[in-house]
Write a protein that holds these residues in place. Structure first.
Motif, mmCIF file in Angstrom:
data_model
loop_
_atom_site.group_PDB
_atom_site.id
_atom_site.type_symbol
_atom_site.label_atom_id
_atom_site.label_comp_id
_atom_site.label_asym_id
_atom_site.label_seq_id
_atom_site.Cartn_x
_atom_site.Cartn_y
_atom_site.Cartn_z
ATOM 1 N N SER A 30 -29.232 -0.966 -42.394
ATOM 2 C CA SER A 30 -28.498 -0.412 -41.246
ATOM 3 C C SER A 30 -28.212 1.069 -41.471
ATOM 4 C CB SER A 30 -27.164 -1.142 -41.039
ATOM 5 O OG SER A 30 -27.382 -2.486 -40.778
ATOM 6 N N PHE A 40 -19.079 -2.395 -42.107
ATOM 7 C CA PHE A 40 -19.787 -1.447 -41.231
ATOM 8 C C PHE A 40 -18.850 -0.425 -40.594
ATOM 9 C CE2 PHE A 40 -22.200 -5.390 -41.417
ATOM 10 C CZ PHE A 40 -23.446 -4.925 -41.806
ATOM 11 N N LYS A 63 -27.000 -4.316 -44.895
ATOM 12 C CA LYS A 63 -26.151 -3.114 -44.988
ATOM 13 C C LYS A 63 -26.988 -1.874 -45.330
ATOM 14 C CE LYS A 63 -22.807 -0.317 -45.223
ATOM 15 N NZ LYS A 63 -22.097 0.162 -44.066
#
Ligand SMILES: NC(=O)c1ccc[n+]([C@@H]2O[C@H](COP(=O)([O-])OP(=O)(O)OC[C@H]3O[C@@H](n4cnc5c(N)ncnc54)[C@H](O)[C@@H]3O)[C@@H](O)[C@H]2O)c1
Length: 472
Positions: free
Chosen positions: A230, A155, A227
């Motif tokens: 997000s 991230f 992922k």
């Protein structure tokens, strides 16, 4: 103290190199593999091919436990307990993620497995990629008990990548077996048990011994979706505020005030509510497209993401129109540009909205004089220097005798300019700020005509005499 483990990281780009250096920083033995020999040579000489705060410092400082750089994946596989795949997953023509680099690396790893390994997806990949990697490895004759696949999405944000890695909001580990989950937990233990932050020379950030990052254990599929979801959500937040900015512009309200009001709601949060010229970079555009493709393949209607993409494109067009509204025509104009990277703090120009705008200006016949603190070399590969595209080495050189100055990336140094100097450097004191780095009232007081995003356009009296409002 946690036990050092042997880790291979495949790919030495923005994610792989940062992960490799940070794994060494928390005490592991790391081999970083890349098939680009020139990159490997550069890294072996202690030179860092990307612009990222702390990276060079950490690489140099860990001399007792240095990261090894190599192009020999077979050897790295045999020596490592966990192999992190961090190669690129670019967008293909259909919008889906091109997984050919991941596929190639998985096959090569499979040919060298001689003892139990955990193969970790660090690259951003669509759900079910773990199943494909498993299949590739089994096809190469590796018995099931010799490997596990895990997903550990990354991230980090470019520009603050090292700090983000060592001070993560959360560490996500998707694993199907206890053995794989346990190994991943051990790798991150110096962070999750807080011991890293006790070190006198630990990189500072939001985490501490008492407040270490949480680790979330999930299924591999859930980790893969986390992922993509997000990044899609963050891109949606940016597109959302950009449309709100356009409403603010239409009624003369200030989007910065509105964003503060929205972001103060704990359910929404203030981050990624900065109006501007749209998102770019190597992640959001391709990840939104790839997540939309995944949904489509699964028969799920996610047309919301189509809108997110359309708004983002429109935002660049609107900004370009704003420049036109200030300059009227482009041919023969000299336009100073601050920022070419997709955002401040990085030299990454992949899918940079700044470069799209610069290309349009050149196409329309303007001469662009550009400055970027880190992205000049990469930009030159895309837009070679010419009599229409000049690269200079300071913001003031970009502004020199320009008909207007555009701010296209949010580098901190662009927010700290000497406004008096800028005023007499420009031919016409017109600033069109795609990142809202200045206070409009302050700018008008300094004698500028100042146009920004989602805030009233302020024309200086001299300009206002002939155009008291923005002309179409
Ligand atoms: N850049 C970011 O901010 C970011 C953040 C989170 C996740 N990600 C994801 O991480 C992945 C990597 O992104 P990146 O920005 O680091 O990419 P990158 O292009 O900077 O680096 C990829 C590296 O992999 C190397 N490589 C390619 N094929 C290889 C092979 N067969 N063997 C060895 N090395 C090989 C390339 O030479 C290159 O150095 C992508 O899936 C991306 O979506 C990126």
């Amino acid at each position: 103290m946690s036990q050092p483990l042997s880790i291979a990281v495949v790919g030495s780009g923005y994610v792989g190199l940062v992960a490799a250096v940070c794994f060494a920083e928390i005490g592991h033995h790391v081999i970083c593999v890349d098939n680009d020999e020139s990159k490997v040579k550069m890294l072996r000489e202690g030179r860092v091919p990307i612009h990222e705060e702390y990276l060079e410092e950490l690489l140099k400082r860990n001399t007792t436990n240095p990261v090894e750089f190599t192009s020999d994946l077979a050897n790295a596989t045999r020596r490592a307990q966990a192999i992190f795949i961090a190669v690129g997953t670019p967008q293909s023509k259909t919008g889906s993620a091109d997984l050919s680099y991941v596929d190639a690396v998985a096959s090569e790893i499979a040919r060298s497995i001689d003892s139990y390994k955990v193969i970790v997806e660090k690259s951003t990949v669509p759900v079910y990629t773990n199943e494909w990697i498993r299949r590739v490895i089994e096809r190469n004759g590796v018995p099931k008990e010799l490997f596990d696949i895990a997903s550990n999405p990354e991230f980090l944000r470019e520009g603050t990548a090292v700090v983000d890695f060592l001070h993560a909001d959360r560490i996500v580990v998707g694993a199907e077996t206890e053995r794989a989950g346990t190994l991943l937990k051990k790798i991150y233990e110096p962070l999750t048990n807080g011991s890293y932050y006790k070190k006198a020379d630990a990189v500072p950030g939001i985490c501490s011994e008492k407040n270490p990052p949480p680790i979330l254990l999930t299924s591999t599929k859930a980790a893969e979706i986390i992922k993509h979801a997000s990044n899609a959500f963050l891109a949606m937040k940016i597109s959302f505020i950009n449309v709100v900015a356009n409403i603010c512009e239409a009624v003369g309200a200030d989007v910065e005030e509105v964003a503060k009001g929205i972001g103060s709601d704990g359910r929404i949060g203030p981050k990624f509510l900065r109006a501007g010229i749209g998102y770019g970079g190597s992640c959001f555009p391709k990840d939104v497209a790839a997540f939309r493709y995944v949904a489509e393949q699964l028969g799920v209607d996610f047309s919301l993401l189509k809108e997110v993409e359309a708004i983002n494109e429109e935002q660049k067009r609107r900004f370009f129109q704003k420049v036109r509204s200030a300059l009227w025509t482009f041919r023969g104009k000299r336009i100073g540009v601050l920022g070419l990277s997709f955002k401040g703090g990085t030299d990454d120009i992949r899918d940079s909205p700044a470069l799209d705008i610069v290309q349009l200006l050149v196409k329309e016949g303007s001469t662009v004089v550009a400055f970027d603190p880190a992205a000049e070399a990469r930009s030159k590969e895309v837009i070679p220097p010419s009599d229409k595209m000049l690269y200079v080495d300071s913001p003031y050189a970009a502004a020199q005798d320009a008909d207007a100055l555009l701010i296209l990336s949010d580098w901190q140094e662009f927010a700290d300019l000497d406004l008096k100097k800028l005023h007499y450097t420009l031919r016409y004191p017109i600033i069109i700020d795609g990142r809202n780095l200045y206070d409009p009232v302050d700018m008008i007081e300094h004698g500028f005509t100042y146009l920004s995003v989602g805030r009233p356009s302020l024309f200086h009296a001299r300009d206002a005499a002939s155009s008291s409002r923005q002309l179409p």
